[in-house]
Design a protein around this motif. Structure first.
Motif, PDB file in Angstrom:
ATOM      1  N   GLN A 215      31.827  48.794  66.292  1.00  0.00           N
ATOM      2  CA  GLN A 215      30.493  48.963  65.735  1.00  0.00           C
ATOM      3  C   GLN A 215      30.048  50.419  65.784  1.00  0.00           C
ATOM      4  O   GLN A 215      30.523  51.212  66.599  1.00  0.00           O
ATOM      5  N   GLY A 216      29.107  50.737  64.913  1.00  0.00           N
ATOM      6  CA  GLY A 216      28.456  52.039  64.953  1.00  0.00           C
ATOM      7  C   GLY A 216      27.053  51.863  65.497  1.00  0.00           C
ATOM      8  O   GLY A 216      26.828  51.871  66.697  1.00  0.00           O
ATOM      9  N   GLN A 217      26.080  51.631  64.612  1.00  0.00           N
ATOM     10  CA  GLN A 217      24.710  51.349  65.013  1.00  0.00           C
ATOM     11  C   GLN A 217      24.463  49.851  64.980  1.00  0.00           C
ATOM     12  O   GLN A 217      24.834  49.170  64.020  1.00  0.00           O
ATOM     13  N   LYS A 218      23.826  49.346  66.023  1.00  0.00           N
ATOM     14  CA  LYS A 218      23.618  47.909  66.154  1.00  0.00           C
ATOM     15  C   LYS A 218      22.258  47.502  65.581  1.00  0.00           C
ATOM     16  O   LYS A 218      21.424  46.913  66.269  1.00  0.00           O
ATOM     17  N   ASN A 219      22.043  47.832  64.324  1.00  0.00           N
ATOM     18  CA  ASN A 219      20.767  47.500  63.702  1.00  0.00           C
ATOM     19  C   ASN A 219      20.875  46.376  62.679  1.00  0.00           C
ATOM     20  O   ASN A 219      19.894  46.027  62.028  1.00  0.00           O
ATOM     21  N   GLU A 314      37.624  59.529  66.970  1.00  0.00           N
ATOM     22  CA  GLU A 314      37.303  60.009  65.630  1.00  0.00           C
ATOM     23  C   GLU A 314      35.986  59.423  65.113  1.00  0.00           C
ATOM     24  O   GLU A 314      35.254  60.080  64.395  1.00  0.00           O
ATOM     25  N   ILE A 315      35.716  58.181  65.470  1.00  0.00           N
ATOM     26  CA  ILE A 315      34.467  57.524  65.061  1.00  0.00           C
ATOM     27  C   ILE A 315      33.559  57.484  66.279  1.00  0.00           C
ATOM     28  O   ILE A 315      33.717  56.649  67.171  1.00  0.00           O
ATOM     29  N   THR A 316      32.616  58.388  66.327  1.00  0.00           N
ATOM     30  CA  THR A 316      31.781  58.571  67.516  1.00  0.00           C
ATOM     31  C   THR A 316      30.935  57.340  67.790  1.00  0.00           C
ATOM     32  O   THR A 316      30.315  56.784  66.869  1.00  0.00           O
ATOM     33  N   LYS A 317      30.889  56.954  69.044  1.00  0.00           N
ATOM     34  CA  LYS A 317      30.110  55.779  69.424  1.00  0.00           C
ATOM     35  C   LYS A 317      28.629  56.031  69.160  1.00  0.00           C
ATOM     36  O   LYS A 317      28.080  57.066  69.519  1.00  0.00           O
ATOM     37  N   GLY A 318      27.986  55.069  68.518  1.00  0.00           N
ATOM     38  CA  GLY A 318      26.565  55.187  68.220  1.00  0.00           C
ATOM     39  C   GLY A 318      26.268  55.752  66.850  1.00  0.00           C
ATOM     40  O   GLY A 318      25.150  55.616  66.348  1.00  0.00           O
ATOM     41  N   GLU A 319      27.249  56.400  66.224  1.00  0.00           N
ATOM     42  CA  GLU A 319      27.045  56.927  64.882  1.00  0.00           C
ATOM     43  C   GLU A 319      27.340  55.841  63.854  1.00  0.00           C
ATOM     44  O   GLU A 319      28.265  55.045  64.012  1.00  0.00           O
TER      45      GLU A 319
END
Length: 376
Positions: A215-219, A314-319
């Motif tokens: 996941q990136g953003q949990k929205n 490579e895929i930043t957590k939270g982004e």
């Protein structure tokens, strides 16, 4: 003047190990005993060493001092010599640093530059671990004698500050976590991992996959990355899907089966093992051989978890995943699949998968499947 034996027990003065170098504490004792006027032989007996060792140490640590004296308006300087344990210790450390075989890194400037570039992401915008650096250097450098034989040596150089890379820059430091017990509030969504075929447990053939989402953003509005890892080769399949929902996950497998054909699809995907996330709750509707790990047991999908950490570099957590194009995710996955692995003696996951795939197809006398469609 109070004799040293009145303030320090003899047992503290006779603990020198045979054939060992003098320690800093022993040099302090030498300075104290010498200031009290003891001879070299007497000091040697106190410390349990030969008197010649004391003589050599005094020569090593004796320094020149100046004493100034004012008389009739004039200043006179007088020099004298005294043993300093600080000077003796510093001289010993300097000699010890230059003793023995010349360190490899003095003649490995080319390797040091390459290692920093690989670990700091300056070579191809990816960060490599010390072990992967050695494998890459063997491919890129002509002179293999300039490359450390063991990754332990490279870690030592990092700790000693030989490279620009520090421990904080490393791809990942090994971590050990104790498995915590949790109340079994969750239940398996389907067949338990214990029912999985033995060939999947033993990693004896390709085609048994572990599954998860990143996941990136949990929205609720962001896309997620579906990650599949082959248990034998650790090769990865990644795909950007619409969201963390059962419908999005199932649609991915439906599209894949239509693209490959049912026969080819089940030759490639013999079994799938996932956790008990809600996005996998309906997976058994689109695949015949799905197994679920025990609740709160991510180590049962260990290969998948490790590859997820790879992806997180490579895929930043939270982004937001939406900030990454499908092409970027595919490129990252391609890099991961061609990354040199220590467990495969420097070969990549793709090397292992490709070899096992063609070997299996040739033994079954089946037509060649276009498996490359999985990674694009």
């Amino acid at each position: 003047m109070t004799h040293l034996n009145d303030t320090m027990s003899t047992s503290l003065l006779t603990t020198h190990k045979k054939n060992a170098h003098l320690t800093k504490e022993e040099r302090v004792m030498i300075a104290t005993l010498k200031s009290q006027g003891l001879s070299n032989r007497a000091i040697g007996r106190q410390l349990g060493v030969n008197h010649q060792t004391i003589n050599n140490e005094l020569n090593r640590g004796t320094v020149r001092q100046l004493r100034r004296q004012k008389s009739n308006g004039k200043i006179y300087e007088y020099s004298y010599y005294i043993y300093s344990y600080e000077a003796g210790q510093a001289t010993y450390l300097e000699h010890h640093r230059h003793s023995g075989r010349r360190r490899l890194y003095y003649s490995s400037k080319q390797f040091l530059r390459l290692a920093d570039q690989l670990m700091l992401g300056e070579f191809d915008d990816h960060h490599y671990s010390p072990q992967a650096v050695i494998y890459k250097a063997r491919d890129l450098m002509n002179d293999g004698t300039l490359i450390p034989k063991s990754v332990v040596t490279l870690y030592q150089w990092i700790n000693e500050g030989v490279l620009r890379t520090s421990n904080l820059d490393l791809f990942e430091k090994p971590k050990r976590k104790h498995h915590q017990t949790h109340p079994q509030a969750k239940r398996c969504l389907g067949p338990n991992i214990a029912q999985r075929p033995q060939t999947a447990d033993q990693r004896s053939e390709i085609g048994h996959w572990e599954l998860d989402t990143v996941q990136g953003q949990k929205n609720g509005n962001d896309s997620v990355v579906l990650v599949m890892t082959d248990r034998l080769s650790r090769v990865n399949i990644t795909s950007k899907i619409a969201g963390k929902t059962a419908h999005a996950v199932n649609q991915f497998f439906i599209n894949l089966r239509q693209k490959m054909g049912t026969d080819a699809y089940y030759r490639i995907f013999k079994t799938i093992t996932s956790d008990n996330g809600s996005e996998f709750s309906e997976l058994t509707q689109v695949h015949d051989h799905v197994f679920y790990a025990d609740p709160y047991s991510p180590w049962e999908r260990g290969s998948n978890e490790i590859n997820n950490r790879f992806l997180r570099k490579e895929i930043t957590k939270g982004e937001a995943i939406n900030n990454y194009s499908s092409a970027q995710i595919i490129a990252t996955n391609d890099w991961m699949n061609h990354y040199p692995r220590a467990m495969f003696n420097g070969h990549s996951s793709m090397d292992i998968y490709r070899k096992a795939f063609y070997q299996e197809i040739s033994q079954l006398h089946q037509p060649i499947i276009n498996w490359s469609v999985l990674f694009i």
